[in-house]
Design a protein around this motif. Structure first.
Motif, short mmCIF file in Angstrom:
data_model
loop_
_atom_site.label_atom_id
_atom_site.label_comp_id
_atom_site.label_asym_id
_atom_site.label_seq_id
_atom_site.Cartn_x
_atom_site.Cartn_y
_atom_site.Cartn_z
N GLU A 192 5.73 2.51 12.31
CA GLU A 192 4.95 1.30 12.54
C GLU A 192 5.75 0.28 13.34
O GLU A 192 5.20 -0.37 14.24
N GLN A 232 7.05 3.52 7.87
CA GLN A 232 7.35 2.13 8.21
C GLN A 232 8.14 2.05 9.52
O GLN A 232 7.93 1.13 10.32
N ARG A 248 3.41 0.34 1.54
CA ARG A 248 2.24 -0.14 2.28
C ARG A 248 1.74 0.89 3.31
O ARG A 248 0.56 0.90 3.65
N TYR A 249 2.64 1.73 3.79
CA TYR A 249 2.31 2.62 4.91
C TYR A 249 2.01 4.06 4.47
O TYR A 249 1.74 4.92 5.32
N GLN A 301 16.51 6.43 4.03
CA GLN A 301 15.79 6.07 5.24
C GLN A 301 16.25 6.92 6.43
O GLN A 301 15.43 7.40 7.22
N LEU A 361 10.28 -6.51 10.45
CA LEU A 361 9.35 -5.89 9.51
C LEU A 361 10.05 -5.67 8.18
O LEU A 361 11.18 -5.17 8.14
N LEU A 401 14.18 -3.76 10.96
CA LEU A 401 13.49 -3.33 9.75
C LEU A 401 14.40 -3.71 8.59
O LEU A 401 15.51 -3.16 8.45
N TRP A 431 7.92 0.25 2.13
CA TRP A 431 7.40 1.53 2.62
C TRP A 431 6.10 1.95 1.97
O TRP A 431 5.30 2.67 2.58
N ALA A 485 10.75 -3.70 4.91
CA ALA A 485 10.68 -2.26 4.64
C ALA A 485 10.04 -1.97 3.29
O ALA A 485 10.62 -1.31 2.42
#
Length: 330
Positions: free
Chosen positions: A286, A283, A126-127, A19, A120, A93, A124, A122
């Motif tokens: 976002e 992510q 989804r994004y 990350q 949120l 996150l 990832w 994480a």
């Protein structure tokens, strides 16, 4: 211009490194890292060029230069560390799996709401560009009525009984570490199921080695999902609708490509969603967007949905008799 958030990294393991690398490569501002020891934090900071080192998580979240915390500690500590950051006034996150169970997830989500802070999960995938495009297609009706979702996440991981993936004290097993991906994918495409059936086999350490799940959506649709921690699988996914299907290439949950077919099996679209880095920057972007917009949730993966997913994981754990000492004893 919107103020760029300053990130603090809580934890210095493998996923924290991935990350952090994506954050830095894509222009995000990583200002601090915290670990259980100053030595581990200093080593991580040196590797990634992070200016501030904290020898405890408490010091990290108290750092006034930090706006948001990425929680990358092992699963059983996600609730504790997310709450630690939230109570210090930081947006969070939280690495998936979000928490160990739905009750913990609800605690985190409720506290974030009380404090007006963004939390949120994480997840990832989804994004990623290919998933953004797939949601557009589903919403447009291009696939017709979705009838089936099929996905696997099988990896050949360490056989060491003390390794995190095999250790029940660290939330080990295929389900929470790997199975969360296809489960969240099914939620993304079809929403919350009306029922779930799961079976599993166990390791010598009594965590799930292999788990299969069937999610039912009344008479309309099913999701067939599978995860294994000691065998490499195809890591592909398929969405089948009445007007066509999408086949997502290996590795489906990372930046990749897909092919869309019409109902007769003709190729009608090919999409390449590969991107720079691992794809975990989206992510973080976002979360920063939500903060800038003064919003606490989005339609991609809301905190409420993260709690719902944990409810389904709780039911799967019950069915396969997957227990953890910190949750199920005493």
């Amino acid at each position: 211009m919107t103020k760029q958030l300053a990130w603090g990294i809580l934890g210095t393991g493998w996923i924290a490194g991935l990350q952090t690398s994506d954050l830095i490569e894509h222009g995000h501002n990583v200002v601090a890292v915290g670990s259980r020891t100053a030595e581990a934090a200093a080593k991580f900071a040196a590797e990634y060029g992070i200016p501030t080192v904290h020898g405890s998580y408490e010091e990290l979240v108290a750092d006034p230069t930090v706006d948001a915390i990425y929680v990358a500690s092992p699963h059983p500590f996600h609730e504790e560390h997310a709450l630690l950051a939230l109570n210090a006034g930081k947006h969070v996150l939280v690495e998936k799996v979000f928490t160990m169970n739905a009750a913990q997830a609800e605690n985190v989500v409720s506290r974030a709401s009380e404090l007006g802070l963004v939390v949120l999960e994480a997840m990832w995938t989804r994004y990623l560009p290919h998933m953004v495009r797939i949601r557009e297609l589903i919403k447009s009706g291009a696939l017709g009525t979705i009838r089936s979702v099929i996905a696997d996440h099988n990896q050949n991981l360490s056989s060491d009984p003390l390794h995190r993936i095999n250790n029940p004290l660290l939330g080990g097993g295929a389900l929470l570490d790997l199975g969360i991906y296809p489960l969240s994918f099914a939620y993304d495409v079809l929403g919350a199921p009306s029922s779930v059936v799961a079976v599993a086999t166990k390791t010598a350490t009594d965590v799930d080695r292999q788990t299969a799940m069937i999610l039912s959506y009344g008479t309309e649709a099913q999701a067939v999902l599978q995860t294994t921690l000691d065998l490499r699988g195809p890591t592909r996914a398929v969405i089948v609708g009445s007007e066509g299907r999408i086949e997502i290439a290996e590795t489906w949950y990372a930046p990749t490509a897909y092919t869309r077919f019409d109902a007769d099996g003709n190729v009608v679209e090919e999409f390449d969603g590969r991107t720079t880095g691992r794809g975990m920057q989206f992510q973080a972007a976002e979360l920063e967007r939500l903060v800038a917009a003064g919003e606490l949730a989005n339609d991609i993966l809301s905190p409420t949905e993260s709690v719902q997913i944990m409810c389904t994981l709780d039911e799967i754990r019950r069915q396969i008799a997957l227990t953890y000492p910190m949750l199920d004893e005493g």
